[in-house]
Design a protein around this motif. Structure first.
Motif, mmCIF file in Angstrom:
data_model
loop_
_atom_site.group_PDB
_atom_site.id
_atom_site.type_symbol
_atom_site.label_atom_id
_atom_site.label_comp_id
_atom_site.label_asym_id
_atom_site.label_seq_id
_atom_site.Cartn_x
_atom_site.Cartn_y
_atom_site.Cartn_z
ATOM 1 N N MET A 98 0.844 -1.162 0.000
ATOM 2 C CA MET A 98 0.000 0.000 0.000
ATOM 3 C C MET A 98 0.897 1.234 0.000
ATOM 4 N N ARG A 99 0.627 2.111 -0.866
ATOM 5 C CA ARG A 99 1.389 3.342 -0.953
ATOM 6 C C ARG A 99 0.690 4.400 -0.113
ATOM 7 N N THR A 100 1.470 5.097 0.733
ATOM 8 C CA THR A 100 0.911 6.153 1.566
ATOM 9 C C THR A 100 1.979 7.202 1.847
ATOM 10 N N THR A 101 1.561 8.356 2.271
ATOM 11 C CA THR A 101 2.494 9.432 2.590
ATOM 12 C C THR A 101 2.460 9.671 4.086
ATOM 13 N N LEU A 102 3.642 9.704 4.688
ATOM 14 C CA LEU A 102 3.760 9.933 6.124
ATOM 15 C C LEU A 102 4.748 11.049 6.393
ATOM 16 N N ASP A 103 4.492 11.795 7.440
ATOM 17 C CA ASP A 103 5.423 12.831 7.878
ATOM 18 C C ASP A 103 6.082 12.319 9.158
ATOM 19 N N LEU A 104 7.285 11.740 9.004
ATOM 20 C CA LEU A 104 7.985 11.121 10.130
ATOM 21 C C LEU A 104 9.189 11.973 10.529
ATOM 22 N N PRO A 105 9.482 12.027 11.814
ATOM 23 C CA PRO A 105 10.678 12.754 12.256
ATOM 24 C C PRO A 105 11.942 12.098 11.674
ATOM 25 N N ALA A 106 12.735 12.871 10.985
ATOM 26 C CA ALA A 106 13.929 12.355 10.307
ATOM 27 C C ALA A 106 14.877 11.672 11.286
ATOM 28 N N GLU A 107 15.062 12.273 12.468
ATOM 29 C CA GLU A 107 16.001 11.707 13.447
ATOM 30 C C GLU A 107 15.539 10.314 13.885
ATOM 31 N N LEU A 108 14.235 10.155 14.041
ATOM 32 C CA LEU A 108 13.683 8.874 14.478
ATOM 33 C C LEU A 108 13.899 7.799 13.419
ATOM 34 N N VAL A 109 13.643 8.130 12.172
ATOM 35 C CA VAL A 109 13.826 7.175 11.078
ATOM 36 C C VAL A 109 15.306 6.839 10.919
ATOM 37 N N GLU A 110 16.165 7.833 11.005
ATOM 38 C CA GLU A 110 17.607 7.600 10.862
ATOM 39 C C GLU A 110 18.140 6.712 11.975
ATOM 40 N N GLU A 111 17.684 6.933 13.201
ATOM 41 C CA GLU A 111 18.135 6.084 14.310
ATOM 42 C C GLU A 111 17.643 4.654 14.134
ATOM 43 N N ALA A 112 16.387 4.502 13.717
ATOM 44 C CA ALA A 112 15.840 3.160 13.481
ATOM 45 C C ALA A 112 16.607 2.460 12.360
#
Length: 65
Positions: A1-15
């Motif tokens: 499923m394609r969707t658009t999310l606004d995620l905190p960059a720092e959180l995604v980078e750490e994960a």
């Protein structure tokens, strides 16, 4: 499923760093799987001691000859 999310960059980078993924998609998918797994484990822990099984352990361990 394609969707658009606004995620905190720092959180995604750490994960990504912790999981060892280069792909943001792989990071999010694995993170969701882990979240679901942990939730299911917590639900099972809540059942601890509340389920009574009528099982003959000695008989169930015998193997047919």
């Amino acid at each position: 499923m394609r969707t658009t999310l606004d995620l905190p960059a720092e959180l995604v980078e750490e994960a990504q760093r912790l999981l060892g993924f280069k792909s943001k998609t792989d990071t999010v998918v694995q993170s969701l799987r882990e979240l679901i797994r942990h939730q299911r484990i917590d639900e099972l822990r809540e059942l601890l001691g509340s389920v009574t099984l009528d099982v003959d352990v000695d008989r169930s361990r015998r193997r047919p000859r």
